[in-house]
Design a protein around this motif. Structure first.
Motif, PDB file in Angstrom:
ATOM      1  N   ALA A 187      58.571 -11.277  32.291  1.00 42.98           N
ATOM      2  CA  ALA A 187      59.678 -12.121  31.830  1.00 42.98           C
ATOM      3  C   ALA A 187      60.149 -13.025  32.961  1.00 42.98           C
ATOM      4  CB  ALA A 187      60.825 -11.261  31.318  1.00 42.98           C
ATOM      5  N   LEU A 188      60.209 -12.499  34.172  1.00 38.05           N
ATOM      6  CA  LEU A 188      60.567 -13.327  35.322  1.00 38.05           C
ATOM      7  C   LEU A 188      59.530 -14.413  35.553  1.00 38.05           C
ATOM      8  CD1 LEU A 188      62.352 -13.925  37.778  1.00 38.05           C
ATOM      9  CD2 LEU A 188      60.990 -12.250  39.036  1.00 38.05           C
ATOM     10  N   ARG A 189      58.272 -14.086  35.399  1.00 34.77           N
ATOM     11  CA  ARG A 189      57.213 -15.089  35.570  1.00 34.77           C
ATOM     12  C   ARG A 189      57.359 -16.184  34.519  1.00 34.77           C
ATOM     13  NH1 ARG A 189      55.340 -16.780  39.792  1.00 34.77           N
ATOM     14  NH2 ARG A 189      54.022 -18.447  39.180  1.00 34.77           N
ATOM     15  N   ALA A 190      57.717 -15.814  33.285  1.00 34.13           N
ATOM     16  CA  ALA A 190      57.935 -16.813  32.234  1.00 34.13           C
ATOM     17  C   ALA A 190      59.081 -17.746  32.614  1.00 34.13           C
ATOM     18  CB  ALA A 190      58.223 -16.122  30.903  1.00 34.13           C
ATOM     19  N   ILE A 191      60.145 -17.186  33.173  1.00 27.49           N
ATOM     20  CA  ILE A 191      61.278 -18.016  33.609  1.00 27.49           C
ATOM     21  C   ILE A 191      60.844 -18.963  34.720  1.00 27.49           C
ATOM     22  CG2 ILE A 191      63.542 -17.939  34.731  1.00 27.49           C
ATOM     23  CD1 ILE A 191      63.985 -15.262  33.236  1.00 27.49           C
ATOM     24  N   LEU A 192      60.070 -18.458  35.670  1.00 30.40           N
ATOM     25  CA  LEU A 192      59.608 -19.310  36.769  1.00 30.40           C
ATOM     26  C   LEU A 192      58.692 -20.424  36.278  1.00 30.40           C
ATOM     27  CD1 LEU A 192      58.950 -16.636  39.516  1.00 30.40           C
ATOM     28  CD2 LEU A 192      60.867 -18.222  39.339  1.00 30.40           C
ATOM     29  N   PHE A 193      57.810 -20.119  35.335  1.00 26.85           N
ATOM     30  CA  PHE A 193      56.967 -21.165  34.752  1.00 26.85           C
ATOM     31  C   PHE A 193      57.821 -22.223  34.074  1.00 26.85           C
ATOM     32  CE2 PHE A 193      53.076 -18.214  34.014  1.00 26.85           C
ATOM     33  CZ  PHE A 193      52.634 -18.462  35.296  1.00 26.85           C
ATOM     34  N   PHE A 219      55.844 -14.375  28.520  1.00 24.22           N
ATOM     35  CA  PHE A 219      56.895 -13.560  27.913  1.00 24.22           C
ATOM     36  C   PHE A 219      56.325 -12.594  26.873  1.00 24.22           C
ATOM     37  CE2 PHE A 219      60.041 -13.209  24.375  1.00 24.22           C
ATOM     38  CZ  PHE A 219      60.851 -12.295  24.989  1.00 24.22           C
ATOM     39  N   VAL A 220      55.507 -13.097  25.972  1.00 30.10           N
ATOM     40  CA  VAL A 220      55.024 -12.279  24.854  1.00 30.10           C
ATOM     41  C   VAL A 220      53.818 -11.427  25.249  1.00 30.10           C
ATOM     42  CG1 VAL A 220      54.060 -12.366  22.522  1.00 30.10           C
ATOM     43  CG2 VAL A 220      55.909 -13.902  23.143  1.00 30.10           C
ATOM     44  N   GLY A 221      52.839 -12.037  25.905  1.00 33.14           N
ATOM     45  CA  GLY A 221      51.608 -11.319  26.218  1.00 33.14           C
ATOM     46  C   GLY A 221      51.409 -11.055  27.693  1.00 33.14           C
ATOM     47  N   GLY A 222      52.455 -11.196  28.464  1.00 36.09           N
ATOM     48  CA  GLY A 222      52.352 -11.006  29.904  1.00 36.09           C
ATOM     49  C   GLY A 222      51.904  -9.629  30.331  1.00 36.09           C
ATOM     50  N   PRO A 223      52.420  -8.556  29.726  1.00 35.15           N
ATOM     51  CA  PRO A 223      52.001  -7.218  30.152  1.00 35.15           C
ATOM     52  C   PRO A 223      50.515  -6.923  29.959  1.00 35.15           C
ATOM     53  CG  PRO A 223      54.084  -7.080  29.022  1.00 35.15           C
ATOM     54  CD  PRO A 223      53.597  -8.496  28.845  1.00 35.15           C
ATOM     55  N   THR A 272      54.998 -24.946  28.489  1.00 37.37           N
ATOM     56  CA  THR A 272      55.688 -24.193  27.441  1.00 37.37           C
ATOM     57  C   THR A 272      54.816 -23.042  26.935  1.00 37.37           C
ATOM     58  OG1 THR A 272      56.881 -26.190  26.796  1.00 37.37           O
ATOM     59  CG2 THR A 272      56.837 -24.389  25.206  1.00 37.37           C
ATOM     60  N   LEU A 273      53.551 -23.327  26.696  1.00 37.69           N
ATOM     61  CA  LEU A 273      52.641 -22.286  26.225  1.00 37.69           C
ATOM     62  C   LEU A 273      52.477 -21.193  27.282  1.00 37.69           C
ATOM     63  CD1 LEU A 273      50.715 -21.179  24.103  1.00 37.69           C
ATOM     64  CD2 LEU A 273      48.935 -22.627  25.087  1.00 37.69           C
ATOM     65  N   ALA A 274      52.380 -21.573  28.541  1.00 39.46           N
ATOM     66  CA  ALA A 274      52.243 -20.580  29.608  1.00 39.46           C
ATOM     67  C   ALA A 274      53.487 -19.699  29.694  1.00 39.46           C
ATOM     68  CB  ALA A 274      51.989 -21.279  30.940  1.00 39.46           C
ATOM     69  N   ALA A 275      54.667 -20.285  29.520  1.00 43.62           N
ATOM     70  CA  ALA A 275      55.902 -19.500  29.567  1.00 43.62           C
ATOM     71  C   ALA A 275      55.950 -18.506  28.408  1.00 43.62           C
ATOM     72  CB  ALA A 275      57.114 -20.417  29.536  1.00 43.62           C
ATOM     73  N   TRP A 276      55.593 -18.943  27.215  1.00 40.65           N
ATOM     74  CA  TRP A 276      55.608 -18.038  26.069  1.00 40.65           C
ATOM     75  C   TRP A 276      54.530 -16.957  26.181  1.00 40.65           C
ATOM     76  CZ3 TRP A 276      59.247 -16.934  22.788  1.00 40.65           C
ATOM     77  CH2 TRP A 276      60.266 -17.860  22.574  1.00 40.65           C
ATOM     78  N   LEU A 277      53.363 -17.322  26.727  1.00 34.81           N
ATOM     79  CA  LEU A 277      52.325 -16.306  26.920  1.00 34.81           C
ATOM     80  C   LEU A 277      52.754 -15.268  27.953  1.00 34.81           C
ATOM     81  CD1 LEU A 277      49.010 -18.368  26.843  1.00 34.81           C
ATOM     82  CD2 LEU A 277      49.795 -16.687  25.175  1.00 34.81           C
ATOM     83  N   THR A 279      60.583 -24.509  25.542  1.00 35.05           N
ATOM     84  CA  THR A 279      60.556 -23.995  26.911  1.00 35.05           C
ATOM     85  C   THR A 279      61.887 -23.339  27.251  1.00 35.05           C
ATOM     86  OG1 THR A 279      59.194 -25.934  27.407  1.00 35.05           O
ATOM     87  CG2 THR A 279      59.897 -24.595  29.260  1.00 35.05           C
ATOM     88  N   VAL A 280      62.975 -23.976  26.850  1.00 35.42           N
ATOM     89  CA  VAL A 280      64.303 -23.413  27.083  1.00 35.42           C
ATOM     90  C   VAL A 280      64.470 -22.114  26.299  1.00 35.42           C
ATOM     91  CG1 VAL A 280      66.779 -23.829  26.821  1.00 35.42           C
ATOM     92  CG2 VAL A 280      65.285 -25.678  27.585  1.00 35.42           C
ATOM     93  N   GLY A 281      63.921 -22.058  25.085  1.00 37.57           N
ATOM     94  CA  GLY A 281      63.948 -20.816  24.303  1.00 37.57           C
ATOM     95  C   GLY A 281      63.222 -19.686  25.005  1.00 37.57           C
ATOM     96  N   ALA A 282      62.098 -20.006  25.656  1.00 29.08           N
ATOM     97  CA  ALA A 282      61.373 -18.983  26.417  1.00 29.08           C
ATOM     98  C   ALA A 282      62.212 -18.479  27.583  1.00 29.08           C
ATOM     99  CB  ALA A 282      60.041 -19.549  26.917  1.00 29.08           C
ATOM    100  N   ILE A 283      62.959 -19.379  28.218  1.00 24.54           N
ATOM    101  CA  ILE A 283      63.836 -18.973  29.320  1.00 24.54           C
ATOM    102  C   ILE A 283      64.913 -18.013  28.825  1.00 24.54           C
ATOM    103  CG2 ILE A 283      65.564 -19.775  30.984  1.00 24.54           C
ATOM    104  CD1 ILE A 283      63.978 -22.399  31.156  1.00 24.54           C
ATOM    105  N   VAL A 284      65.560 -18.388  27.738  1.00 25.92           N
ATOM    106  CA  VAL A 284      66.674 -17.594  27.221  1.00 25.92           C
ATOM    107  C   VAL A 284      66.201 -16.196  26.797  1.00 25.92           C
ATOM    108  CG1 VAL A 284      68.361 -17.438  25.347  1.00 25.92           C
ATOM    109  CG2 VAL A 284      68.032 -19.605  26.552  1.00 25.92           C
ATOM    110  N   LEU A 285      65.136 -16.140  26.017  1.00 25.91           N
ATOM    111  CA  LEU A 285      64.643 -14.840  25.550  1.00 25.91           C
ATOM    112  C   LEU A 285      64.082 -13.993  26.698  1.00 25.91           C
ATOM    113  CD1 LEU A 285      63.030 -15.655  22.111  1.00 25.91           C
ATOM    114  CD2 LEU A 285      65.087 -14.338  22.574  1.00 25.91           C
ATOM    115  N   SER A 286      63.424 -14.643  27.646  1.00 21.73           N
ATOM    116  CA  SER A 286      62.902 -13.895  28.796  1.00 21.73           C
ATOM    117  C   SER A 286      64.034 -13.309  29.616  1.00 21.73           C
ATOM    118  CB  SER A 286      62.046 -14.807  29.674  1.00 21.73           C
ATOM    119  OG  SER A 286      60.903 -15.228  28.988  1.00 21.73           O
TER     120      SER A 286
END
Length: 148
Positions: free
Chosen positions: A74-80, A12-16, A5-10, A109-116
């Protein structure tokens, strides 16, 4: 233990800027250090549009770089987030049992998917539309110059 979950949010939010890469692979991760480059170039493209207007040719290339970087993260967050718990733990927590709690899918984790999905597709489509619109308008202007 690396939390899915933390990896997905990171991502999404700090991926760039590569936060998810540093979290999962450590500070010695070369792609994590290279990821901010297209982000910075895209931000520079946005600044060029504000300074020189929409007819700036460099911004036509630089702004889609920012959009593609954000959409890719964002795609990477969805894949995580969609990775199976046993696959997550086998890859990122090899010393832990396959059913460890770090790989579980939770509501966050589902929230990260939806927002991503929402932000990633919006940014991708907007950056592609900007780049292609400016390119085709330029082609039309050049064709008018040739025909006159």
């Amino acid at each position: 233990m690396k939390n899915k979950t933390l990896a997905a949010w990171l991502a999404f939010v700090g991926g760039p800027v590569g936060l998810h890469r540093f979290y999962l692979h450590g500070l010695a991760d070369l792609p994590g250090w290279l990821l901010p480059i297209p982000t910075a170039l895209g931000i520079y493209g946005v600044e060029r549009v504000q300074q020189f207007g929409q007819d700036d040719h460099y911004s036509w290339v630089l702004i889609p770089l920012l959009g593609l970087t954000i959409a890719g993260c964002a795609l990477r967050a969805i894949l995580f987030a969609l990775m199976a718990p046993d696959a997550w733990n086998a890859r990122y927590n090899p010393a832990a049992p396959l059913d460890a709690a770090a790989g579980e899918t939770r509501w966050l984790t589902v929230g990260a998917i939806v927002l991503s999905l929402l932000v990633g597709t919006s940014v991708l489509m907007a950056s592609l539309a900007f780049g292609f619109q400016r390119y085709f308008e330029y082609q039309i202007e050049e064709a008018r110059k040739i025909s006159q």
